[in-house]
Design a protein around this motif. Structure first.
Motif, PDB file in Angstrom:
ATOM      1  N   THR A 345      27.674   1.618 -12.039  1.00 55.79           N
ATOM      2  CA  THR A 345      27.083   0.798 -10.984  1.00 55.79           C
ATOM      3  C   THR A 345      25.565   0.792 -11.132  1.00 55.79           C
ATOM      4  O   THR A 345      25.010   1.438 -12.022  1.00 55.79           O
ATOM      5  CB  THR A 345      27.496   1.335  -9.613  1.00 55.79           C
ATOM      6  OG1 THR A 345      27.222   2.743  -9.567  1.00 55.79           O
ATOM      7  CG2 THR A 345      28.981   1.122  -9.374  1.00 55.79           C
ATOM      8  N   ASP A 346      24.894   0.110 -10.230  1.00 53.08           N
ATOM      9  CA  ASP A 346      23.437  -0.043 -10.318  1.00 53.08           C
ATOM     10  C   ASP A 346      22.737   1.199  -9.765  1.00 53.08           C
ATOM     11  O   ASP A 346      22.021   1.145  -8.764  1.00 53.08           O
ATOM     12  CB  ASP A 346      23.015  -1.304  -9.546  1.00 53.08           C
ATOM     13  CG  ASP A 346      21.554  -1.671  -9.814  1.00 53.08           C
ATOM     14  OD1 ASP A 346      21.051  -1.297 -10.895  1.00 53.08           O
ATOM     15  OD2 ASP A 346      20.940  -2.310  -8.953  1.00 53.08           O
ATOM     16  N   TRP A 440      22.619  -8.487 -18.530  1.00 54.26           N
ATOM     17  CA  TRP A 440      22.954  -7.628 -17.395  1.00 54.26           C
ATOM     18  C   TRP A 440      23.521  -6.285 -17.856  1.00 54.26           C
ATOM     19  O   TRP A 440      23.310  -5.263 -17.197  1.00 54.26           O
ATOM     20  CB  TRP A 440      23.922  -8.323 -16.446  1.00 54.26           C
ATOM     21  CG  TRP A 440      25.334  -8.435 -16.962  1.00 54.26           C
ATOM     22  CD1 TRP A 440      25.879  -9.465 -17.655  1.00 54.26           C
ATOM     23  CD2 TRP A 440      26.372  -7.463 -16.810  1.00 54.26           C
ATOM     24  NE1 TRP A 440      27.191  -9.205 -17.962  1.00 54.26           N
ATOM     25  CE2 TRP A 440      27.528  -7.991 -17.448  1.00 54.26           C
ATOM     26  CE3 TRP A 440      26.449  -6.215 -16.202  1.00 54.26           C
ATOM     27  CZ2 TRP A 440      28.726  -7.298 -17.497  1.00 54.26           C
ATOM     28  CZ3 TRP A 440      27.653  -5.516 -16.253  1.00 54.26           C
ATOM     29  CH2 TRP A 440      28.778  -6.068 -16.890  1.00 54.26           C
ATOM     30  N   GLN A 443      20.472  -4.255 -18.837  1.00 56.21           N
ATOM     31  CA  GLN A 443      19.727  -3.860 -17.642  1.00 56.21           C
ATOM     32  C   GLN A 443      20.447  -2.740 -16.884  1.00 56.21           C
ATOM     33  O   GLN A 443      19.833  -1.765 -16.458  1.00 56.21           O
ATOM     34  CB  GLN A 443      19.547  -5.072 -16.734  1.00 56.21           C
ATOM     35  CG  GLN A 443      18.721  -4.796 -15.482  1.00 56.21           C
ATOM     36  CD  GLN A 443      18.576  -6.036 -14.616  1.00 56.21           C
ATOM     37  OE1 GLN A 443      19.193  -7.051 -14.876  1.00 56.21           O
ATOM     38  NE2 GLN A 443      17.754  -5.938 -13.585  1.00 56.21           N
ATOM     39  N   ARG A 444      21.775  -2.876 -16.741  1.00 59.09           N
ATOM     40  CA  ARG A 444      22.542  -1.876 -16.023  1.00 59.09           C
ATOM     41  C   ARG A 444      22.527  -0.535 -16.754  1.00 59.09           C
ATOM     42  O   ARG A 444      22.366   0.537 -16.143  1.00 59.09           O
ATOM     43  CB  ARG A 444      23.987  -2.366 -15.837  1.00 59.09           C
ATOM     44  CG  ARG A 444      24.930  -1.381 -15.141  1.00 59.09           C
ATOM     45  CD  ARG A 444      24.532  -1.137 -13.695  1.00 59.09           C
ATOM     46  NE  ARG A 444      24.490  -2.361 -12.941  1.00 59.09           N
ATOM     47  CZ  ARG A 444      25.550  -2.985 -12.425  1.00 59.09           C
ATOM     48  NH1 ARG A 444      26.758  -2.489 -12.610  1.00 59.09           N
ATOM     49  NH2 ARG A 444      25.396  -4.085 -11.727  1.00 59.09           N
ATOM     50  N   LYS A 447      19.315   1.253 -16.340  1.00 55.70           N
ATOM     51  CA  LYS A 447      19.234   1.860 -15.011  1.00 55.70           C
ATOM     52  C   LYS A 447      20.045   3.157 -14.971  1.00 55.70           C
ATOM     53  O   LYS A 447      19.584   4.170 -14.418  1.00 55.70           O
ATOM     54  CB  LYS A 447      19.756   0.873 -13.957  1.00 55.70           C
ATOM     55  CG  LYS A 447      19.682   1.389 -12.513  1.00 55.70           C
ATOM     56  CD  LYS A 447      18.240   1.520 -12.050  1.00 55.70           C
ATOM     57  CE  LYS A 447      18.164   1.951 -10.577  1.00 55.70           C
ATOM     58  NZ  LYS A 447      18.607   0.895  -9.672  1.00 55.70           N
ATOM     59  N   ASN A 448      21.227   3.146 -15.556  1.00 54.24           N
ATOM     60  CA  ASN A 448      22.077   4.331 -15.552  1.00 54.24           C
ATOM     61  C   ASN A 448      21.387   5.514 -16.224  1.00 54.24           C
ATOM     62  O   ASN A 448      21.493   6.657 -15.746  1.00 54.24           O
ATOM     63  CB  ASN A 448      23.401   4.070 -16.255  1.00 54.24           C
ATOM     64  CG  ASN A 448      24.311   3.099 -15.524  1.00 54.24           C
ATOM     65  OD1 ASN A 448      25.139   2.432 -16.128  1.00 54.24           O
ATOM     66  ND2 ASN A 448      24.194   3.000 -14.203  1.00 54.24           N
TER      67      ASN A 448
END
Length: 449
Positions: A345-346, A440, A443-444, A447-448
């Motif tokens: 998840t984000d 995406w 990007q995800r 972030k993780n």
């Protein structure tokens, strides 16, 4: 005089009995420890010495850039390291060569001489009294796609050399140590795509240690085995795992017994004859006073539920899923639901999560009977498939779920296939800037981590 003679021979025998076993690590820059901050302590021979202890003396006889081919650009047999290896008079020789033979100056021109050159190198370690050092040769450590010559020849030549090394082991009847498989899934351990870091060198050391000592960590059945599992009906039933070299393994499946001995690589496997569906079973595995028992097994049909979020989507969240979950009790349906321990998840993952991810320890699960608690997070698609199939056939159903939402199709293709595909190989390049991977996803993932 007689007492003095006896004392002399007693001291002589004690000296012999405490002599260290000499291990010569022959190789190229991977053996030498190129790129490590402190090769004297971090190279694989140094870490191997720590593992083997004081009864062994390990010599690092690696030479950077060395080739196995005697007509190569830097033959190992012409280097000072080779002369030192012979003078070392080793009891055990570990040879890891071949990586530099992928150079376009070498393999395309002299490939036909590789096997004979390797055999000559092995036989050169014959001792003056006619005895032979115990020689073990290694499947090469990986070369990854970031290597500058990867697509221009290295990836093809690398595997041709691996095949030749395996042939040498077969001809010379020497032990073959697989240094490739334990490392292949860890490209992050090779900063320049060729040389391992300290952790990678440690994996090499542990692999060589096991090959020398036969210590593979004791009895461990394959992780797929567990209480409540389904064994495939009407097919030979394999039971397999790992234990120490030469250990005798006794496996019991109901009233049948099989006995085998572990091979030189610590692997063991037995086969039981096919069984009809619906037979309740237990498996007992015994070796050197260690025992594993798996109970409440049943024979039936096994199915794999794999894919992305549409497959992963849990029963409890589906339409009518709450009621379906409450009524889900069926001992003829068994579930092995491999769940990722962290969701993509984000969010930013913590250091413990990242450590597990880097060790590829992402999925976890165990066999369970079909109960409301067990199925609530099972794939809705897989559950309804299992329920419908079992109701129509009365054959026990085993569902192995391994799905990951948001995973692109390429992530389900093994690395070797990707490496040899003319287009897909480029998906292995720096994923943070790779436009072959959807924005995406990049990007995800950023972030993780």
């Amino acid at each position: 005089m007689k007492k003095v003679t006896i004392l002399f021979f007693t001291l002589f025998w004690l000296t012999l009995s405490h002599a260290k076993i000499k291990v010569a690590c022959v190789g190229n820059s991977v053996t030498y420890g190129y790129g490590l901050q402190n090769r004297e302590t971090e190279s694989y021979p140094a870490q191997l010495q720590e593992l083997l202890g004081n009864d062994y003396q390990v010599g690092n006889l690696g030479h950077s850039g060395a080739t196995l081919l005697t007509k190569g650009h830097r033959p190992y047999t012409e280097q000072e390291a080779y002369r030192k290896a012979l003078d070392f008079k080793p009891d055990i020789v570990i040879i890891h060569l071949g990586l530099n033979d992928t150079d376009p100056r070498n393999w395309p021109n002299y490939r036909d001489e590789f096997i004979s050159d390797y055999r000559n190198l092995i036989n050169s370690f014959r001792k003056a009294d006619g005895s032979q050092s115990e020689v073990m040769i290694c499947r090469m450590t990986p070369i990854y796609n970031r290597h500058p010559r990867f697509k221009s020849g290295t990836r093809e030549w690398f595997w041709q050399i691996q095949s030749a090394i395996e042939k040498v082991a077969e001809i010379e009847k020497v032990r073959l140590i697989d240094l490739h498989t334990p490392l292949y899934r860890y490209p992050q351990l090779f900063p320049d795509a060729l040389h391992p870091n300290k952790t990678g060198a440690g994996i090499i050391a542990k692999t060589v240690y096991s090959a020398i000592t036969g210590d593979f960590g004791g009895l461990k059945p394959d992780p797929v085995f567990g209480d409540n599992m389904v064994l495939q009906q009407k097919q030979p039933i394999p039971v397999y795992g790992v234990t120490n070299r030469g250990d005798e393994i006794t496996v019991k499946l109901n009233n049948q017994t099989r006995v085998t001995t572990t091979d030189e690589n610590g692997q063991w496997k037995v086969l039981f004859p096919p069984m009809d569906a619906g037979i309740n079973c237990s498996i007992e595995i015994i070796s050197n006073e260690k025992k594993f028992t798996f109970s409440n097994l049943i024979t039936g049909d096994l199915w794999i539920a794999s894919g992305q979020s549409n497959m992963e989507f849990p029963l409890i969240q589906s339409e009518g899923g709450k009621k379906e979950t409450e009524n889900a009790t069926n001992s003829n349906i068994r579930i092995l639901n491999y769940q990722g321990f962290a969701k993509t998840t984000d969010t930013s993952w913590d250091t413990v999560t990242l450590e597990r991810i880097n060790n590829l320890n992402y999925f976890e699960g165990r066999w369970q009977k079909c109960t409301p608690e067990a199925v609530k997070n099972l794939s809705a698609v897989a559950y309804h498939f299992a329920k419908e199939t079992e109701s129509k056939t009365s054959i026990p159903i085993g569902i192995i779920q391994i799905a990951a939402g948001g995973s692109p199709a390429e992530t389900w293709i093994d690395r070797k296939t990707l490496e040899h595909h003319p287009v897909l190989v480029d998906i292995l390049n720096d994923w943070t800037k790779n436009d072959m991977i959807q924005g995406w996803c990049r990007q995800r993932a950023l972030k993780n981590i």
